[in-house]
Design a protein around this motif. Sequence first.
Motif, mmCIF file in Angstrom:
data_model
loop_
_atom_site.group_PDB
_atom_site.id
_atom_site.type_symbol
_atom_site.label_atom_id
_atom_site.label_comp_id
_atom_site.label_asym_id
_atom_site.label_seq_id
_atom_site.Cartn_x
_atom_site.Cartn_y
_atom_site.Cartn_z
ATOM 1 N N GLN A 173 -0.058 -130.740 34.442
ATOM 2 C CA GLN A 173 0.155 -129.328 34.118
ATOM 3 C C GLN A 173 0.900 -128.558 35.201
ATOM 4 N N VAL A 174 1.115 -129.181 36.372
ATOM 5 C CA VAL A 174 1.748 -128.454 37.477
ATOM 6 C C VAL A 174 3.229 -128.204 37.209
ATOM 7 N N VAL A 175 3.950 -129.216 36.743
ATOM 8 C CA VAL A 175 5.380 -129.042 36.470
ATOM 9 C C VAL A 175 5.616 -127.960 35.420
ATOM 10 N N TRP A 187 -8.788 -121.935 42.407
ATOM 11 C CA TRP A 187 -8.420 -122.934 41.401
ATOM 12 C C TRP A 187 -8.895 -124.285 41.898
ATOM 13 N N SER A 188 -9.131 -125.205 40.983
ATOM 14 C CA SER A 188 -9.700 -126.487 41.395
ATOM 15 C C SER A 188 -8.815 -127.686 41.060
ATOM 16 N N ASP A 189 -7.958 -127.567 40.041
ATOM 17 C CA ASP A 189 -7.062 -128.672 39.695
ATOM 18 C C ASP A 189 -5.778 -128.105 39.116
ATOM 19 N N GLY A 190 -4.845 -128.979 38.756
ATOM 20 C CA GLY A 190 -3.552 -128.538 38.286
ATOM 21 C C GLY A 190 -3.608 -127.702 37.022
ATOM 22 N N GLU A 191 -4.530 -128.029 36.130
ATOM 23 C CA GLU A 191 -4.662 -127.246 34.902
ATOM 24 C C GLU A 191 -5.081 -125.817 35.216
#
Length: 270
Positions: free
Chosen positions: A75-77, A221-225
């Motif tokens: 989800q980062v890109v 935030w904890s992860d890319g999502e």
Amino acid sequence: MAGIVVVFDFDKTIIDCDSDNWVVDELGFTDLFNQLLPTMPWNSLMDRMMKEIHSEGKTIEDIVEVLKRIPIHPQVVPAIKAAHALGCELRIVSDANLFFIETILNHLGLRDYFSEINTNPSYVDEEGKLRIFPFHDFTKSSHGCSLCPPNMCKGVIMERIQATVTEEGKKKFIYLGDGAGDYCPSLKLKEGDFVMPRKNFPVWDLICKNPLVIKAEIHEWSDGEELGQVLLGLINKISIEENATFISTDCKLQTISVHETLPQALPVQQ
């Protein structure tokens, strides 16, 4: 949203690991790295490791192939592309190095989305060996910040970015990071800015010790999502606030439905 500058750390923020460790581990030099680690600054150690890797017959192409395999949340890109499409100016401030960062961004098709990359300089010499140098030459003088490693004070970089963009008009900043080195630039943010520390990582721990010294609004935030959700939510929030003065009182647009999805600021811990 030309008024928003989003500043990203790179390791463990855009990508999901430390790029230095990834290259060293994937090429099989972990033991040597750990042996040398207590003897020199990290930045100097990485330059030394590139010499050792080259002397063992590993090529720049080997390093590039390793970097292309680096883990990144899917989800980062899309989040970076969406922030850019909304008109935000995107920059990177990282204690990695330019060769690693540009190789990864080019592989992901993201290089052109960033207007500036502030990181340790690097180049491939005439022997085909990667050389890595400190952003700040601490052998000649100190940057004077006790919070940061000798080769880079991200706070100094942040102040330079702030001075540059404020000449172009009022800007709001969103800063994303995970490491202890991201604490200093977080302290440089002003009221109306936003800081996004990665939860349960060093910068988060430092901010939680005394959140009142941070002037910016804090959004974890904890992860890319979650990175994508929070970042785009904040951009939406800023957009609504900036446009509010131009909206007549009887024209609500869709502010109610949008407001329900906005991220909440981190509660201040007493």
